[in-house]
Design a protein around this motif. Structure first.
Motif, PDB file in Angstrom:
ATOM      1  N   ARG A 173       5.172  10.859  -0.375  1.00 15.76           N
ATOM      2  CA  ARG A 173       4.192  11.702  -0.019  1.00 15.76           C
ATOM      3  C   ARG A 173       2.802  11.444  -0.557  1.00 15.76           C
ATOM      4  O   ARG A 173       2.579  10.351  -1.262  1.00 15.76           O
ATOM      5  CB  ARG A 173       4.655  13.247  -1.093  1.00 15.76           C
ATOM      6  CG  ARG A 173       4.393  12.968  -2.514  1.00 15.76           C
ATOM      7  CD  ARG A 173       4.862  14.187  -3.165  1.00 15.76           C
ATOM      8  NE  ARG A 173       4.509  13.873  -4.701  1.00 15.76           N
ATOM      9  CZ  ARG A 173       3.561  14.859  -5.370  1.00 15.76           C
ATOM     10  NH1 ARG A 173       3.080  15.802  -4.674  1.00 15.76           N
ATOM     11  NH2 ARG A 173       3.516  14.589  -6.509  1.00 15.76           N
ATOM     12  N   TRP A 174       1.510  12.189  -0.368  1.00 14.31           N
ATOM     13  CA  TRP A 174       0.337  11.964  -0.650  1.00 14.31           C
ATOM     14  C   TRP A 174      -0.396  13.211  -1.176  1.00 14.31           C
ATOM     15  O   TRP A 174      -1.057  14.018  -0.523  1.00 14.31           O
ATOM     16  CB  TRP A 174      -0.399  11.380   0.449  1.00 14.31           C
ATOM     17  CG  TRP A 174      -1.829  11.016   0.233  1.00 14.31           C
ATOM     18  CD1 TRP A 174      -3.107  11.765   0.504  1.00 14.31           C
ATOM     19  CD2 TRP A 174      -2.526   9.785  -0.475  1.00 14.31           C
ATOM     20  NE1 TRP A 174      -4.264  11.144   0.021  1.00 14.31           N
ATOM     21  CE2 TRP A 174      -3.844  10.162  -0.414  1.00 14.31           C
ATOM     22  CE3 TRP A 174      -1.832   8.742  -0.956  1.00 14.31           C
ATOM     23  CZ2 TRP A 174      -4.739   9.300  -1.239  1.00 14.31           C
ATOM     24  CZ3 TRP A 174      -2.520   7.656  -1.443  1.00 14.31           C
ATOM     25  CH2 TRP A 174      -3.956   7.998  -1.542  1.00 14.31           C
TER      26      TRP A 174
ATOM     27  N   ALA B  23       2.016   8.757  -5.578  1.00 17.82           N
ATOM     28  CA  ALA B  23       1.059   8.792  -4.097  1.00 17.82           C
ATOM     29  C   ALA B  23       1.575   7.630  -3.283  1.00 17.82           C
ATOM     30  O   ALA B  23       1.382   6.384  -3.666  1.00 17.82           O
ATOM     31  CB  ALA B  23      -0.299   8.733  -4.380  1.00 17.82           C
ATOM     32  N   ASP B  24       1.846   7.728  -1.957  1.00 11.56           N
ATOM     33  CA  ASP B  24       2.401   6.844  -1.065  1.00 11.56           C
ATOM     34  C   ASP B  24       1.502   6.223  -0.411  1.00 11.56           C
ATOM     35  O   ASP B  24       0.577   7.054   0.526  1.00 11.56           O
ATOM     36  CB  ASP B  24       3.281   7.141   0.041  1.00 11.56           C
ATOM     37  CG  ASP B  24       4.006   6.216   0.890  1.00 11.56           C
ATOM     38  OD1 ASP B  24       3.810   5.096   0.611  1.00 11.56           O
ATOM     39  OD2 ASP B  24       5.025   6.580   1.555  1.00 11.56           O
ATOM     40  N   PRO B  25       0.878   5.077  -0.505  1.00 12.56           N
ATOM     41  CA  PRO B  25      -0.307   4.462   0.086  1.00 12.56           C
ATOM     42  C   PRO B  25      -0.048   4.324   1.639  1.00 12.56           C
ATOM     43  O   PRO B  25      -0.934   4.529   2.308  1.00 12.56           O
ATOM     44  CB  PRO B  25      -0.661   3.236  -0.479  1.00 12.56           C
ATOM     45  CG  PRO B  25       0.636   2.777  -1.055  1.00 12.56           C
ATOM     46  CD  PRO B  25       1.189   3.904  -1.272  1.00 12.56           C
TER      47      PRO B  25
ATOM     48  N   THR C 273      -8.689  11.473   2.527  1.00  7.87           N
ATOM     49  CA  THR C 273      -7.970  11.331   1.202  1.00  7.87           C
ATOM     50  C   THR C 273      -7.299  12.547   0.565  1.00  7.87           C
ATOM     51  O   THR C 273      -6.816  12.444  -0.266  1.00  7.87           O
ATOM     52  CB  THR C 273      -8.730  10.469   0.300  1.00  7.87           C
ATOM     53  OG1 THR C 273      -9.701  11.568  -0.314  1.00  7.87           O
ATOM     54  CG2 THR C 273      -9.206   9.267   0.594  1.00  7.87           C
TER      55      THR C 273
ATOM     56  N   VAL D 118       0.838   6.687   3.400  1.00  9.00           N
ATOM     57  CA  VAL D 118       0.536   7.850   4.289  1.00  9.00           C
ATOM     58  C   VAL D 118      -0.864   7.846   4.428  1.00  9.00           C
ATOM     59  O   VAL D 118      -1.481   7.996   5.533  1.00  9.00           O
ATOM     60  CB  VAL D 118       0.784   9.319   3.034  1.00  9.00           C
ATOM     61  CG1 VAL D 118       0.203  10.309   3.799  1.00  9.00           C
ATOM     62  CG2 VAL D 118       2.243   9.098   3.025  1.00  9.00           C
ATOM     63  N   LEU D 119      -1.793   7.153   3.516  1.00 12.91           N
ATOM     64  CA  LEU D 119      -3.140   7.060   3.576  1.00 12.91           C
ATOM     65  C   LEU D 119      -3.401   6.050   4.541  1.00 12.91           C
ATOM     66  O   LEU D 119      -4.376   6.210   5.397  1.00 12.91           O
ATOM     67  CB  LEU D 119      -3.982   6.632   2.249  1.00 12.91           C
ATOM     68  CG  LEU D 119      -5.308   6.266   2.202  1.00 12.91           C
ATOM     69  CD1 LEU D 119      -6.098   7.511   2.553  1.00 12.91           C
ATOM     70  CD2 LEU D 119      -5.890   5.603   0.838  1.00 12.91           C
TER      71      LEU D 119
ATOM     72  N   GLY E  55      -3.073  13.904  -2.676  1.00 11.40           N
ATOM     73  CA  GLY E  55      -4.434  13.394  -2.562  1.00 11.40           C
ATOM     74  C   GLY E  55      -5.416  14.203  -3.411  1.00 11.40           C
ATOM     75  O   GLY E  55      -5.105  15.477  -3.649  1.00 11.40           O
TER      76      GLY E  55
END
Length: 371
Positions: A65-66, A116-118, A344, A120-121, A68
């Motif tokens: 997931r993210w 946080a899963d990069p 973000t 996703v970004l 942000g």
């Protein structure tokens, strides 16, 4: 939660099976053998990650997931007043004959959840801000995600190319008069850097002051090519060209001194280099690490080019010349960051680059949407 095995995705290539981590500042010649992801901080720390398996592949799908950061969680190393004062001080250095141009930057940062899963970004940037030199390096809890539009160095055999960016405007709008000589100054600096390692007479400007359109803005870009002199490898290439001239200024050594005096925090990965080197095939694609996000741990920020999650960092800046207007240069830093910072958020959004940010709080400075 199972740790993610290290991997990288750069230049349309997926690299897995990390085999070696090397200090390239101590020995850049290791790049002449094997396939490496290269991360360079602006301050000169150069790290190579050698992977054993490399293959063409799409960017992997995210598995996490993210969560942000919210818009009001971003902090800036320089607020509007401090940045504009920096512009005026650089103009004083120019008037004194110390420099011709200096790139003045600020870093923005926000807290980031550890899970946080990069990826996703990375997918958000690929969809909302596609860039020619995008890439990702994931080392478990440590990562970099870049949407860089700028080529630092391309190598194909004995041929090198660099495409410095200087000059920014909004889509469809003309460039400022200062943008053209600024670009030419930096193009000449890149010619000089490449000339230190090139065959005599082989350094050529193949493109000058070309307009390139990118999401939300346009840049002036020039390209310089050269043929490497006999016997020259990465042990000579990186010391001659790093850090990139477009994010330092001219002359480079004095510009670096001015930057150290005016910028309150290290740039770290921002304005360094990020990409790959294929030593076996004498091929490389290294971007200038602008439009680049990276994470650091709360315990030891800034001590390695890539560190654990905890704080999300992003940088933005502008080239300052005698013709610079402080307010316009601040606005340029906002324009360059607005779209990416918007992507973000917990839900991806694109802030209006024309919106004025509220005045930041005292140090550490903050604004509703540092851009």
């Amino acid at each position: 939660m199972t740790p993610t095995p290290p991997f990288a995705h750069v230049g349309g290539l997926l690299a897995t099976e990390l085999e070696q981590v090397a200090d390239l500042a101590a020995d850049p010649s290791v790049l002449d053998r094997g396939w490496w992801v290269v991360v360079g901080t602006f301050e000169g720390e150069l790290t190579g990650y050698r992977f054993g398996r490399v293959r063409p592949a799409e960017l992997p799908a995210p598995t996490g997931r993210w969560p942000g950061p919210a818009a009001d969680q971003w902090h800036s190393s320089l607020d509007r007043a401090a940045y504009q004062d920096g512009v005026r001080r650089i103009r004083a250095f120019i008037a004194a004959g110390d420099v011709y141009q200096v790139n003045l930057c600020r870093l923005v940062r926000a807290p980031l959840a550890a899970d946080a899963d990069p990826l996703v970004l990375a997918h958000r940037l690929a969809a909302g801000n596609p860039a020619p030199w995008s890439g990702l390096l994931h080392l478990g809890s440590s990562w970099i995600v870049s949407a860089s539009p700028e080529l630092f160095l391309a190598r194909d055999g004995d041929r090198l190319a660099s495409s410095p960016i200087k000059g920014t405007t909004r889509p469809g709008e003309p460039f400022a008069d200062k943008d053209f000589p600024e670009n030419i100054m930096i193009t000449d600096l890149v010619r000089n850097d490449l000339g230190r390692i090139a065959r005599p007479g082989s350094v050529v400007v193949t493109e000058l002051l070309a307009r390139q359109e990118h999401p939300g803005l346009a840049h002036l870009v020039s390209t310089v090519t050269a043929r490497l002199a006999d016997g020259v490898g990465w042990g000579q290439i990186l010391p001659a060209t790093f850090p990139p001239g477009s994010v330092t200024g001219a002359p480079k050594i004095r510009a670096l001194e001015v930057i150290a005096e005016l910028e309150p925090v290290p740039r770290q990965v921002y304005c360094g280099a990020f990409g790959f080197v294929d030593g076996e095939h004498r091929r490389a694609r290294l971007a200038v690490a602008i439009r680049t996000f990276f994470a650091t741990t709360d315990a030891a920020p800034g001590h390695r080019p890539v560190a654990g999650s905890g704080t999300l960092h992003f940088g933005t800046g502008a080239g300052i010349t005698w013709a610079s207007d402080p307010a316009a240069e601040w606005a340029e830093t906002e324009l360059k960051a607005a779209r990416l910072i918007g992507l973000t958020g917990a839900a991806p959004t694109t802030p209006d680059p024309g919106r004025s940010a509220p005045a930041p709080d005292p140090a550490p400075t903050r604004s509703a949407a540092p851009r």
